[in-house]
Design a protein around this motif. Structure first.
Motif, PDB file in Angstrom:
ATOM      1  N   GLN A  26     -30.417  18.171  -3.774  1.00  9.40           N
ATOM      2  CA  GLN A  26     -31.515  18.132  -4.750  1.00  9.40           C
ATOM      3  C   GLN A  26     -33.002  18.167  -3.931  1.00  9.40           C
ATOM      4  OE1 GLN A  26     -29.340  15.407  -7.536  1.00  9.40           O
ATOM      5  NE2 GLN A  26     -30.577  16.579  -9.056  1.00  9.40           N
ATOM      6  N   HIS A  48     -22.163  13.778  -3.662  1.00 12.16           N
ATOM      7  CA  HIS A  48     -22.999  14.193  -4.705  1.00 12.16           C
ATOM      8  C   HIS A  48     -23.106  15.685  -4.828  1.00 12.16           C
ATOM      9  CE1 HIS A  48     -25.968  12.175  -7.385  1.00 12.16           C
ATOM     10  NE2 HIS A  48     -26.089  13.342  -7.951  1.00 12.16           N
ATOM     11  N   ASN A  63     -20.248  10.558  -6.971  1.00 14.54           N
ATOM     12  CA  ASN A  63     -21.309  10.384  -8.023  1.00 14.54           C
ATOM     13  C   ASN A  63     -20.675  11.228  -9.201  1.00 14.54           C
ATOM     14  OD1 ASN A  63     -24.048  10.035  -8.924  1.00 14.54           O
ATOM     15  ND2 ASN A  63     -23.906  12.235  -9.167  1.00 14.54           N
ATOM     16  N   GLU A  64     -20.474  10.650 -10.322  1.00 17.96           N
ATOM     17  CA  GLU A  64     -20.214  11.277 -11.551  1.00 17.96           C
ATOM     18  C   GLU A  64     -19.036  12.350 -11.465  1.00 17.96           C
ATOM     19  OE1 GLU A  64     -23.713  13.003 -13.123  1.00 17.96           O
ATOM     20  OE2 GLU A  64     -24.736  10.927 -13.686  1.00 17.96           O
ATOM     21  N   GLU A  74     -28.731   5.372 -11.787  1.00 14.32           N
ATOM     22  CA  GLU A  74     -29.391   6.258 -12.266  1.00 14.32           C
ATOM     23  C   GLU A  74     -29.841   5.788 -13.795  1.00 14.32           C
ATOM     24  OE1 GLU A  74     -28.194  10.341 -11.908  1.00 14.32           O
ATOM     25  OE2 GLU A  74     -27.412  10.154 -10.049  1.00 14.32           O
ATOM     26  N   GLU A 125     -33.039  20.143  -9.768  1.00 18.71           N
ATOM     27  CA  GLU A 125     -32.162  19.945 -11.157  1.00 18.71           C
ATOM     28  C   GLU A 125     -30.888  20.791 -11.289  1.00 18.71           C
ATOM     29  OE1 GLU A 125     -31.436  17.028 -12.428  1.00 18.71           O
ATOM     30  OE2 GLU A 125     -30.201  17.852 -13.839  1.00 18.71           O
TER      31      GLU A 125
HETATM   32  C1  FCB Z   1     -27.091  13.192 -13.140  1.00 19.99           C
HETATM   33  C2  FCB Z   1     -26.931  13.366 -11.536  1.00 19.99           C
HETATM   34  C3  FCB Z   1     -28.266  13.549 -10.873  1.00 19.99           C
HETATM   35  C4  FCB Z   1     -29.563  14.283 -11.605  1.00 19.99           C
HETATM   36  C5  FCB Z   1     -29.524  13.502 -13.203  1.00 19.99           C
HETATM   37  C6  FCB Z   1     -30.612  14.021 -13.907  1.00 19.99           C
HETATM   38  O1  FCB Z   1     -26.254  13.710 -13.747  1.00 19.99           O
HETATM   39  O2  FCB Z   1     -26.194  12.723 -10.932  1.00 19.99           O
HETATM   40  O3  FCB Z   1     -27.993  14.155  -9.952  1.00 19.99           O
HETATM   41  O4  FCB Z   1     -29.416  15.596 -11.739  1.00 19.99           O
HETATM   42  O5  FCB Z   1     -28.012  13.804 -13.846  1.00 19.99           O
END
Ligand code: FCB
Length: 449
Positions: free
Chosen positions: A21, A122, A166-167, A354, A408
């Protein structure tokens, strides 16, 4: 003016970013191709045909960006390592120049008194691994383990805080079920199998990081967690909410903290349930030191026979405020989420890894960026974090998304989440009003109620 809500001593106030990003420099320093480079070049996938080729040019401007962090007064900075910089082909030949970049970044942060929190994945998988099946192929777990070992060997003497993934919900399901994210696959069984491999690779990486780390090493995982509420009190809507909670939250948290997939979701997936080998669940539930919570909004769900494989539809509550992402602003949800994960999963330590909001910011005639809505969003969420801490929930830090406006994902550069404005044509950074205010919060270690 209200009273000042104090945060604990040593609370880690930080900001977060991710490699694809912000870095740019996509062909620099021997970096290989990632699945996002490929996805961005696939027509129709990313808004406006935007790519991360240049992004915020952080690869070249990281010193300036560290100075910015210092100006804000950040105590922590969460960033991710681009796997294709370290192993351009995903595995095999290591690219030392890639490690050199993160080495310099970590040293720069430490010199500035900022603690690095390093995310290993990520979402920018090396394309070479995708060509061999990506996360659907169990071999990628082995490649991730080797990559983790290489990064930890180089940075582990200075980096104490590590985040494996991450996620994983986003990587698995937006990447392989809805296809909104790279690699753009649309197959439920693949997505579910990918989720299993991501979780397995998390467990393997925890072990590697611990073995190679030192007494200070702390390892965690970051999940996007949302409180899920039924649109009505009907039996059907409550079951819909429970399913979505299973899909988004429990599918990832149960294996990591309880060593088993939720039964209701295994049954729901049926033939699409993952192939799990003996020992996998034990590996996945290797003890972690912390859970990182990414929180943006809540989910309100109604039953809908037409609503995809989960037979649900999300409902937008009326009279609520929404951000540019069309995400409902619901600060209490942060408290509810921290409370829930603490109660149900008992992670020893929590971080908000976050939280933030996209609004359409503009530079004023005086060169300043006024973003009162972002400031209000952050203030209201900080207050909910404080409420959780008051109740004894072990929240140790809070990372704002994001340090600066950036790429994004499928929205390209159209959504601005930064507490710093980035003027992309000139790469000028302008600290927004919200960024200056975050600096005041950090200085006071507290927020005005
Ligand atoms: C999350 C992501 C991050 C960013 C935010 C807005 O899902 O981890 O990279 O895009 O949302």
């Amino acid at each position: 003016m209200g009273s000042l809500l104090h945060f604990p001593e040593h609370f880690v106030w930080g900001a977060a970013t991710a490699s694809y990003q912000i870095e740019g420099g996509y062909e620099k320093g021997g970096r290989g191709e990632s699945i996002w480079d490929r996805f961005c070049r696939t027509p129709g996938k990313v808004y406006n045909g935007d790519t991360g080729d240049v992004a915020c040019d952080h690869y070249h401007r990281y010193r300036e960006d560290i100075a910015l962090m210092r100006e804000i007064g950040l105590k922590g900075y969460r960033f991710s390592v681009a796997w294709p910089r370290i192993f351009p082909e995903g595995r095999g030949t290591l690219n030392p120049a890639g490690l050199d970049f993160y080495d310099r970044l970590v040293d720069g942060l430490l010199d500035a008194g900022i603690q690095p929190f390093v995310t290993l994945y990520h979402w920018d998988l090396p394309q070479a691994l995708q060509d061999r099946g990506g996360w659907a192929n169990r071999d990628t777990v082995v490649a991730f383990r080797d990559y983790t070992a290489a990064v930890s060997e180089r940075l582990g003497d200075r980096v104490a805080h590590w985040i494996t993934h991450n996620e994983p919900w986003v990587a698995a399901f937006l990447g392989h079920e809805t296809g909104m994210h790279a690699p753009g696959i649309t197959d439920l069984a693949t997505a579910v199998q990918v989720s299993h491999h991501l979780l397995l690779s998390h467990g393997e990486a925890v072990r590697v990081l611990r073995e190679r780390g030192n007494a200070r090493t702390q390892v965690g995982i970051v999940c996007n967690i949302a409180p899920v509420q039924p649109a009505s009190e009907s039996e059907e809507d409550r079951a819909a909410a429970r399913r979505f909670d299973g899909y988004l939250n429990r599918w990832f948290l149960d294996p990591v903290f309880k060593g088993a997939y939720p039964e209701d979701m295994l049954a729901w997936y049926g033939d699409c349930a993952p192939e799990v080998q003996v020992g996998d669940m034990k590996a996945i539930s290797e003890k972690t030191d912390f859970l990182g919570v990414n929180y943006y909004t809540r989910s309100v769900m109604a039953a809908d026979p037409e609503g995809g494989f989960l037979r649900i539809r999300d409902v937008h509550p009326e009279n609520s405020e929404y951000t540019e992402m069309d995400w409902e602003i619901y600060p209490e949800g942060l408290y509810e989420t921290l409370n829930r994960v603490h109660r149900d999963y008992k992670a020893p330590l929590l971080y908000v890894t976050e939280n933030g909001a996209a609004f359409s910011d503009e530079v004023g005639p005086d060169g300043q960026v006024r973003d009162p809505r972002r400031k209000a969003y952050l203030r209201d969420h900080f207050i909910q974090a404080h409420r959780a801490i008051q109740e004894g929930i072990p929240l140790a830090g809070y990372f704002v998304w994001s340090l600066m406006d950036n790429f994004e994902w499928a929205h390209g550069y159209s959504k601005r989440f930064g507490i710093t404005y980035v003027d992309y044509p000139t790469q000028q950074r302008i600290l927004k009003e919200s960024g200056r205010w975050v600096g005041e919060v950090i200085l006071a270690n507290g927020v005005e109620a």
